[in-house]
Design an enzyme around this catalytic site. Sequence first.
Site, PDB file in Angstrom:
ATOM      1  N   CYS A   3      -0.402   6.564  17.731  1.00  0.00           N
ATOM      2  CA  CYS A   3      -1.779   6.304  17.333  1.00  0.00           C
ATOM      3  C   CYS A   3      -2.641   6.235  18.581  1.00  0.00           C
ATOM      4  O   CYS A   3      -2.400   5.392  19.461  1.00  0.00           O
ATOM      5  CB  CYS A   3      -1.872   5.011  16.542  1.00  0.00           C
ATOM      6  SG  CYS A   3      -3.565   4.519  16.135  1.00  0.00           S
ATOM      7  N   ASN A 317       4.922 -12.980  -9.599  1.00  0.00           N
ATOM      8  CA  ASN A 317       4.460 -12.165  -8.467  1.00  0.00           C
ATOM      9  C   ASN A 317       3.228 -12.844  -7.874  1.00  0.00           C
ATOM     10  O   ASN A 317       2.112 -12.346  -7.982  1.00  0.00           O
ATOM     11  CB  ASN A 317       4.134 -10.746  -8.946  1.00  0.00           C
ATOM     12  CG  ASN A 317       3.718  -9.842  -7.803  1.00  0.00           C
ATOM     13  OD1 ASN A 317       4.160 -10.020  -6.666  1.00  0.00           O
ATOM     14  ND2 ASN A 317       2.857  -8.878  -8.088  1.00  0.00           N
ATOM     15  N   CYS A 344       5.256 -11.451  -1.394  1.00  0.00           N
ATOM     16  CA  CYS A 344       4.736 -10.842  -0.161  1.00  0.00           C
ATOM     17  C   CYS A 344       4.811 -11.816   1.002  1.00  0.00           C
ATOM     18  O   CYS A 344       4.284 -11.536   2.077  1.00  0.00           O
ATOM     19  CB  CYS A 344       3.295 -10.366  -0.373  1.00  0.00           C
ATOM     20  SG  CYS A 344       2.136 -11.693  -0.792  1.00  0.00           S
TER      21      CYS A 344
END
Length: 385
Positions: A3, A317, A344
């Site tokens: 990048c 979730n 997450c």
Amino acid sequence: MRCAYYDSGVCRSCTLIETAHDVQVADKQAHLEALLSEAIGERAGGIAWEAPLMSAEQGFRTKAKMVVGGTMDAPTIGILDDAGHGVDLRGCPLYPEPLAASFPVLARFVQVARLEPYDVPARRGELKNVIVTLAPNGELMARLVLRSTEALTRIQKHLPWLLDELPSLAVVTANILPEHKAVVEGEREIVLTERASLAMEMGEVVLHLRPQSFFQTNTAIARELYAQVAGWVDDAAPTTVWDLYCGVGGFALHCLAGGRAVVGVEVSEQAIESARLSAEELGRAGREGADDAVFVAADATAWALAQELVPDVVIVNPPRRGIGAELAGWLEASGAGTVVYSSCNAVTLAKDLAAMPSLRPVRGRLLDMFPHTSHYEAVVLLQRG
């Protein structure tokens, strides 16, 4: 992945970019297993780990949250530097070409509609962020985050120009964020196009994504996550399933099979509207019977604690904060035979599993949802006993 922005020091958001991708994922797997082992001891040793699901290294982010900086005549689309000035990242390799191609057009729209970028240090200006989402069919949703409605008339006047220049743009909204604080969007959303949602094709299920509904930023991995959980649920052969923190209904709608009744619960009204629309298209909405999905707009914990019946399977979730002590305590005492926990944040996952000792983790998988960062998604199957 290479990048130019990272190499030049312009953007260092991808903190792990210098580490080989397979090593990144191996390190995350080790981190996940160590956290669970520390939190739940020998119970962690009973988890059969499936091979981590690897993402593409670049072009995987299908949602862009871009800060608008610079000036009306020379806007930047990207991030802010330490001084609060705009840094342009239109060429960021994380975004697939159909999404990246929208950035120059949106920057030009700033000029055409005379939208003054918000100056954070000076606390003046109108356009704060643009949030762009790419659907699997190539359609786009663009949300313009504004300080006020002052520019709304100009945006509406020049919207035909934007739609002509970017034919894939299906949904455009104005989101109003009057406060000067470090958040991406406000509560008020004004839909400016005839359509108000994107159709996210996830195999046999089409999820309708409204502007303020949460959806994973890595659609390819999200599709695999839904399939993974649906397979585990099928193995459990339940007749009733709850999907708590259901969002736009991804897990719930993928678990509709075998004569089972599914209930999805989510606090976001927009997400529930999206889930109901998807269920209606599948012909599976509103009857509260077998092969049916019912979606409820409510706090997941409060709703679960108020129910008299307990389902065979509960899918959770939650956001990064986890399910918390109250819902974990309810699940522990509920008698539900199977729980699927998609997370997450492995730290709160480990803490929540420690609070449910009667639920034994038996299978797990790491999903490479966020390459080049320390974040990842993990999903664990728990069975009682």
